[in-house]
Design an enzyme around this catalytic site. Structure first.
Site, short mmCIF file in Angstrom:
data_model
loop_
_atom_site.label_atom_id
_atom_site.label_comp_id
_atom_site.label_asym_id
_atom_site.label_seq_id
_atom_site.Cartn_x
_atom_site.Cartn_y
_atom_site.Cartn_z
NE ARG A 217 -15.55 -16.37 -1.87
CZ ARG A 217 -14.93 -15.71 -0.90
NH1 ARG A 217 -14.51 -14.46 -1.11
NH2 ARG A 217 -14.71 -16.28 0.27
CG LEU A 218 -18.04 -11.39 -10.89
CD1 LEU A 218 -19.20 -12.39 -10.90
CD2 LEU A 218 -18.55 -10.00 -11.23
#
Length: 245
Positions: A217-218
């Protein structure tokens, strides 16, 4: 002693609480978007991604409608509204779509032209978000596009009183039959005229954001924000920054 409450015969059975294990999770393994790879203008970057999505749609089943554009407006009370249309125009002036000019979206845009829209390609781990102001498409552009539509699509513009209630499916079929008889298929682009009540809108952008999915989720978020006059292809009209995911 059993102390659990017993549901009466009139009560629906209780559903088990949803747990984290019930949530489907996918790790986004996209290529991402680093500053060195970003085009000099929002138009060039968006053009590259739109073309890549359309090329993928020709080869893959998981990119079925690469031009699907979610368009968000607000009604007279300020409540948001969103629907999905097809992006039929895209050039340096911004994305555009066609619609009945009496539709809900058109009425809302006449009342408040501020608009947001998004292209999303989940299988490619990419999305583009546009924010700005809607303005009507020029009539020559509308007429040129209308002539390119298949015969049935041109008929549907006449048959549908878009966004208005219909009694049932049979009413739509009757309306279709009526325009079918009114405008028989002659094989010409001019056999169905452009309705006066049919047109479209273009989004003159103030912001264009590019989202690229990454593992853990970066994600990458690159935003172009308008800082001066100029179209989407003018690098001098925009400043670029990275947003945290």
């Amino acid at each position: 002693m059993d102390t659990h409450p017993v549901a009466s015969a009139d009560e629906p059975p209780r559903q088990p609480a949803r747990t984290a294990q019930d949530v489907r999770r996918i790790d986004y393994s996209g290529e991402g978007l680093v500053e060195a790879d970003v085009a000099e203008s929002p138009y060039l970057q968006a053009r590259a991604w739109v073309d890549a999505a359309r090329a993928a749609a020709d080869e893959r089943a998981d990119v079925p409608e690469p031009s699907a554009l979610s368009v968000a407006t607000v009604d007279a009370s300020g409540a948001p509204d969103v629907r999905t249309v097809l992006m039929r125009f895209f050039d340096e002036r911004g994305p555009g779509f066609v619609t009945n000019l009496g539709s809900t979206k058109s009425q809302q845009l006449r009342g408040n032209p501020r608009v947001a829209a998004g292209l999303t390609w989940p299988a490619l781990y990419r999305a583009v978000r546009f924010r700005g102001t809607a303005e009507p498409l020029a009539r020559d552009e509308v007429e040129g596009y209308f002539a390119s539509r298949p015969y049935g699509s041109r008929l549907s513009a006449w048959a549908s009183d878009q966004s208005r209630p219909a009694a049932d499916r049979a009413e739509l079929e009757r309306r279709w039959q009526a325009v079918l008889e009114r405008f028989p298929d002659t094989g010409s682009d001019d056999d169905v005229p452009v309705p006066d009540f049919w047109g479209g809108w273009r989004i003159v952008c103030d912001e264009v954001e590019f989202w690229a999915g990454r593992s853990n989720r970066l994600h990458d978020r690159i935003l172009f924000r308008r800082t001066g006059p100029g179209d989407l292809a003018d690098p001098g009209a925009w400043t670029r920054l990275r947003l945290q995911p």
